[in-house]
Every structure is written in structure tokens, then in C-alpha cells.
Design an enzyme around this catalytic site. Sequence first.
Site, PDB file in Angstrom:
ATOM      1  N   SER A 193       0.800  -1.223   0.000  1.00 46.84           N
ATOM      2  CA  SER A 193       0.000   0.000   0.000  1.00 46.84           C
ATOM      3  C   SER A 193       0.836   1.277   0.000  1.00 46.84           C
ATOM      4  CB  SER A 193      -0.965  -0.006   1.182  1.00 46.84           C
ATOM      5  OG  SER A 193      -0.270  -0.169   2.395  1.00 46.84           O
TER       6      SER A 193
ATOM      7  N   HIS B 253      -5.295  -3.050  -3.169  1.00 47.06           N
ATOM      8  CA  HIS B 253      -4.878  -2.070  -4.185  1.00 47.06           C
ATOM      9  C   HIS B 253      -4.746  -2.657  -5.590  1.00 47.06           C
ATOM     10  CE1 HIS B 253      -4.156   1.030  -1.178  1.00 47.06           C
ATOM     11  NE2 HIS B 253      -3.720   0.040  -0.419  1.00 47.06           N
TER      12      HIS B 253
ATOM     13  N   LYS C 151     -11.836   1.120  -2.481  1.00 50.24           N
ATOM     14  CA  LYS C 151     -10.719   1.722  -3.218  1.00 50.24           C
ATOM     15  C   LYS C 151     -11.094   1.777  -4.701  1.00 50.24           C
ATOM     16  CE  LYS C 151      -7.670   1.077   0.562  1.00 50.24           C
ATOM     17  NZ  LYS C 151      -6.941   0.143   1.414  1.00 50.24           N
TER      18      LYS C 151
HETATM   19  C1  LIG Z   1      -7.028  -0.057   2.892  1.00 45.53           C
HETATM   20  C2  LIG Z   1      -6.430  -1.384   3.168  1.00 45.53           C
HETATM   21  C3  LIG Z   1      -7.082  -2.301   3.996  1.00 45.53           C
HETATM   22  C4  LIG Z   1      -8.318  -1.941   4.777  1.00 45.53           C
HETATM   23  O1  LIG Z   1      -9.441  -1.871   3.981  1.00 45.53           O
HETATM   24  P1  LIG Z   1     -10.678  -0.996   4.493  1.00 45.53           P
HETATM   25  O2  LIG Z   1     -11.829  -1.514   3.736  1.00 45.53           O
HETATM   26  O3  LIG Z   1     -10.326   0.420   4.183  1.00 45.53           O
HETATM   27  O4  LIG Z   1     -10.784  -1.253   5.970  1.00 45.53           O
HETATM   28  C5  LIG Z   1      -6.545  -3.554   4.138  1.00 45.53           C
HETATM   29  N1  LIG Z   1      -5.400  -3.889   3.527  1.00 45.53           N
HETATM   30  C6  LIG Z   1      -4.729  -3.026   2.740  1.00 45.53           C
HETATM   31  C7  LIG Z   1      -3.453  -3.460   2.078  1.00 45.53           C
HETATM   32  C8  LIG Z   1      -5.215  -1.744   2.547  1.00 45.53           C
HETATM   33  O5  LIG Z   1      -4.541  -0.865   1.814  1.00 45.53           O
END
Ligand SMILES: *Cc1c(COP(=O)(O)O)cnc(C)c1O
Length: 380
Positions: free
Chosen positions: A175, A203, A235
Amino acid sequence: MKTLEADLSRRRAQNLYRERLVLESSQGVEVRVGAETLLSFCSNDYLGLANDPRVIAAFQQGAQRYGVGAGASHLVSGHSRAHHVLEEELADFTGAARALLFSTGYMANLGVMSALTDRHDAIFEDRLNHASLIDAARLARARVTRYPHADVARLADILKHAPRGGLVTTDAVFSMDGDIAPLAGLAGLASEQDARLLVDDAHGLGVLGRNGRGTLEHLGMPLAPPVILMGTLGKALGVFGAFVAGEEALIETLIQRARTYIYTTALPPAVAEAVRASLRIVREEGWRRDRLRTLVARFRAGAERLGLVLLASPTPIQPVVLGTAEAALAASQRLREQGILVPAIRPPTVPEGSARLRITFSAAHEEKHVDRLLEALAML
Ligand SMILES: *Cc1c(COP(=O)(O)O)cnc(C)c1O
């Protein structure tokens, strides 16, 4: 109370104090903060769907049909047709037998690990894994070993001395670095070890692979044991929520045992309807992924000409590592003065000494936006 204040002042002095922006507008390429309109390179809305009229319409129609709140957990009476159909569509999209919705990716990771492991099991984590994967292992109370970033050979050595079984877990796209995990190597090791591999594709889903199915598709890998896929819906899909996909027995086990699935209110069904609309767009509009690739290539070529040090990231996450928290904060501030929003990411989110600007691109950006960013970076 004195100690809280002391801690807060210490954070401020170390340039580690975190503050929130208040957005007056929807998420997008341009956001309004107070009286300013800023060109944003911060969101994870990679395909530009968070504000898509078709997704908004599906959300509104979902609210008309199902109301606002789910009213209960999935196992009590909160599991609606909208959730159910979305689960089937996500399973079909990812090529899994089943999929299960969770309220967030954070909760999905906690749920998988706490359902599949206990204190007798071992969990192996990449050093740069997302905080939710780290916290999940804590909740599971399993024995945790962290291996050097993306280092399959080192993990193989570690596994030689470990009992069979357990769980290996990794971000598929990291991330804060944007690079892609060596999933084929990790899956091979997990198989030999009788372990599972939990792949967090927060991602990659929607962004990577010809059809947007994510990092597994990008690498030509099937979604089959030992792999368990966790994908998020907030996302690239632009909405909210998360899911886990895998074989029948895995999903049934999660329904029986994942505490973050059982003891929490289901997502609003209208959210599930919005995700269904967004998933259709992900499937049908491959041009969004092509556009992202073009923008990223343009940025990388321009940044190299400026002599900026880039990481080996083929994804829309393009960090510029600056070192100290102070340097990253100052750079972010100078960009802001030029009307550009790029966050400074500091420890403990990234390792000490690797504070950075985290630049992210969206299919909604245009070439001229990338050029404006490059001009501003040239003046840092
Ligand atoms: C954003 C993210 C999460 C968490 O997801 P949410 O739905 O925002 O709680 C988990 N793992 C990674 C790698 C992320 O970037």
C-alpha cells in the site's frame, strides 16, 4: 491527562502529528478544502468511480428499496438479497466458488485470521504488510514471524524450521510502496508447508489484470487453495466494504467462526447495490485501466527526467521517498501552496527514515494534471 498532552507535544516536535483535512466536495481529481480547490493525488479511488452517476443512482435506488440501515448482523436478519447477489457476483468475478462480504477490509483480515488460526498456529507476514494484517495476527494470538520484504528465499529458510500448517499473509500490492508481491513463490511455499496464503488485494482489485480481477489475474494465477483472497470495495470500486473469496468450506468456516463477521451489523444493502453497479463498470470499462497505465508511464518518465528517486512500482501508487518525516512534511506543504494535495506518509506507517510523498493516480486524472504535478515537483 498530563501524559496524553506530553505524548501529543512529543509527536508534534517529531513532525509525527497527524491532522485531518475537511473536504467540502465529493472525492475526485479536484477537491475543495475550505475556500481552496486542490488538485488531488491522494485517494485510492483509482478508477474514478466514487462519484460516478451510475453508482450514485444504484445507491439511491438501493436506499429506496431496502431503506438505510441493514438493522442486524448477517446471521440474525440483516442479510438482504442485495448482499447475497453481490456475493455471487464477486465470486463469479474473482473465479472463486464463494465470496463473503465484510464491512471493511480491516475487519475481513481480522476475521480470516481469527477464524483459521489460534495460539498453536504460526503466521508469517511480510515486513511491509498493512497494519490490518499485523493487527489480525495479534487478535488471533498466533505466533507471528515477519520475513524481509518480498523475500521468498528467506521465507523458505524460515519455514524449514517451522511446524507444518499455519498461514502466510501478504499485501498483493504494497500500500505504501506500490510494488507487487511474489505471489507465485509464496503460494508454492505455502502448499509445500500445508499452510494457507492470505492475499490482501486492496490495491490490485479493479486495477490490475486485463479484466480488473486484480493481482492474481495480473500474474496469471488461479484463485484456488492455498490462496485466500481478500478484496476491498472502498478503493478501486469506489464504494465501501470488503469481501473474502475462496472455496466453499472456507466461506462456511468464516460464517461459523469469524468474529468480525458474526458480531457486527451488516453493511447497508444500498451500499451493496452501489458496489454491484461499480463492479459492472469495472468489468465493462477496461479503458479506465489503460488510462491509468498511460498516466503512470507519463509520470514515471517525467519524474526520472527530474532525477527523482522512484520505487519499482508498476501500479498507480507512486511514492517519492524523501527520508525524514520533516522533509516529507515540508514537501507536502510546498505542493499544497501550489494547489496540489499529496500526503506525507511518515513512521510508523512506513519504516523509520523512509518518510515519503505518496502519489496516487486515478483514471479520472488527465495528462495535464500529471504535468502540473511534475512542474510542482520540479520546484521542490
Ligand atoms: C485499505 C487497506 C485495507 C483496509 O481496507 P478498508 O476496507 O479500508 O478497511 C486492508 N489492507 C490493505 C493493504 C489496505 O490498503
